[in-house]
Design a protein around this motif. Structure first.
Motif, PDB file in Angstrom:
ATOM      1  N   ASN A 130       4.960  13.295   0.825  1.00 16.20           N
ATOM      2  CA  ASN A 130       3.838  13.742   1.649  1.00 16.20           C
ATOM      3  C   ASN A 130       2.693  12.732   1.625  1.00 16.20           C
ATOM      4  O   ASN A 130       2.034  12.504   2.641  1.00 16.20           O
ATOM      5  N   ALA A 131       2.433  12.116   0.480  1.00 18.80           N
ATOM      6  CA  ALA A 131       1.356  11.132   0.375  1.00 18.80           C
ATOM      7  C   ALA A 131       1.635   9.934   1.285  1.00 18.80           C
ATOM      8  O   ALA A 131       0.737   9.452   1.989  1.00 18.80           O
ATOM      9  N   VAL A 132       2.868   9.482   1.292  1.00 17.23           N
ATOM     10  CA  VAL A 132       3.226   8.344   2.142  1.00 17.23           C
ATOM     11  C   VAL A 132       3.171   8.748   3.619  1.00 17.23           C
ATOM     12  O   VAL A 132       2.691   7.992   4.462  1.00 17.23           O
ATOM     13  N   LYS A 133       3.622   9.954   3.937  1.00 14.59           N
ATOM     14  CA  LYS A 133       3.562  10.425   5.326  1.00 14.59           C
ATOM     15  C   LYS A 133       2.116  10.529   5.802  1.00 14.59           C
ATOM     16  O   LYS A 133       1.797  10.186   6.936  1.00 14.59           O
ATOM     17  N   LEU A 151       0.829  -1.200   0.000  1.00 16.59           N
ATOM     18  CA  LEU A 151       0.000   0.000   0.000  1.00 16.59           C
ATOM     19  C   LEU A 151       0.868   1.256   0.000  1.00 16.59           C
ATOM     20  O   LEU A 151       0.578   2.222  -0.693  1.00 16.59           O
ATOM     21  N   ILE A 152       1.947   1.242   0.749  1.00 18.24           N
ATOM     22  CA  ILE A 152       2.873   2.380   0.756  1.00 18.24           C
ATOM     23  C   ILE A 152       3.445   2.594  -0.645  1.00 18.24           C
ATOM     24  O   ILE A 152       3.461   3.711  -1.162  1.00 18.24           O
ATOM     25  N   ARG A 153       3.898   1.522  -1.284  1.00 18.92           N
ATOM     26  CA  ARG A 153       4.467   1.641  -2.638  1.00 18.92           C
ATOM     27  C   ARG A 153       3.435   2.159  -3.628  1.00 18.92           C
ATOM     28  O   ARG A 153       3.722   3.044  -4.439  1.00 18.92           O
ATOM     29  N   GLU A 154       2.213   1.605  -3.560  1.00 13.64           N
ATOM     30  CA  GLU A 154       1.174   2.028  -4.502  1.00 13.64           C
ATOM     31  C   GLU A 154       0.788   3.489  -4.284  1.00 13.64           C
ATOM     32  O   GLU A 154       0.539   4.218  -5.240  1.00 13.64           O
ATOM     33  N   THR A 155       0.740   3.922  -3.031  1.00 17.62           N
ATOM     34  CA  THR A 155       0.429   5.321  -2.737  1.00 17.62           C
ATOM     35  C   THR A 155       1.514   6.225  -3.297  1.00 17.62           C
ATOM     36  O   THR A 155       1.226   7.236  -3.931  1.00 17.62           O
ATOM     37  N   ALA A 156       2.758   5.846  -3.077  1.00 17.16           N
ATOM     38  CA  ALA A 156       3.880   6.643  -3.579  1.00 17.16           C
ATOM     39  C   ALA A 156       3.872   6.710  -5.098  1.00 17.16           C
ATOM     40  O   ALA A 156       4.088   7.768  -5.687  1.00 17.16           O
ATOM     41  N   GLU A 157       3.597   5.584  -5.750  1.00 20.73           N
ATOM     42  CA  GLU A 157       3.603   5.546  -7.213  1.00 20.73           C
ATOM     43  C   GLU A 157       2.450   6.359  -7.800  1.00 20.73           C
ATOM     44  O   GLU A 157       2.572   6.926  -8.880  1.00 20.73           O
ATOM     45  N   ALA A 158       1.319   6.412  -7.115  1.00 25.14           N
ATOM     46  CA  ALA A 158       0.145   7.126  -7.621  1.00 25.14           C
ATOM     47  C   ALA A 158       0.261   8.644  -7.462  1.00 25.14           C
ATOM     48  O   ALA A 158      -0.379   9.390  -8.182  1.00 25.14           O
TER      49      ALA A 158
END
Length: 124
Positions: free
Chosen positions: A20-23, A5-12
């Protein structure tokens, strides 16, 4: 929260907003962890992140601020919950304590979780 989920959030996210999205995802994960551990009724969530998440204020803040609602409530369970949440991703939060004056001249202990120190390299 999974590493996937962290990777997908960062990639999106837009490249400039990736960190900031990952944080933000980690901030939500901390709140979920505190709720699952039954700790939220014992603390007041306030400050910039609370204003953004609860009231939709368009302001980004990297820390989460909490005040224990009773001085007799020990901070250790809160810290353990937060460390567990971060530990799932091999991250280590900065948790600080400070006394804050209130309107009636008493002091309350502020528990601050700072994720500003998490760098892009640590979140990859």
């Amino acid at each position: 929260m999974s590493d996937r989920l962290i990777r997908e959030t960062a990639e999106a996210a837009e490249p400039s907003q990736r960190l900031n999205a990952v944080k933000e995802l980690l901030q939500g994960s901390i709140l979920i962890g505190l709720a699952k551990d039954g700790l939220l009724p014992q603390i007041a969530f306030h400050g910039g992140t609370a204003l953004r998440l609860i009231h939709g204020l368009r302001r980004y803040s990297e820390d989460l601020d909490f005040i224990r609602l009773a001085p007799s409530i020990a901070p250790a369970p809160f810290e353990a919950s937060i460390v567990r949440t971060f530990g799932k991703h091999d991250l280590f939060p900065q948790i600080g304590h400070e006394l804050q004056a209130t309107a009636n001249a008493t002091k309350k202990e502020l528990l601050r979780v700072n994720i500003a120190a998490l760098t892009d390299k640590k979140l990859r």
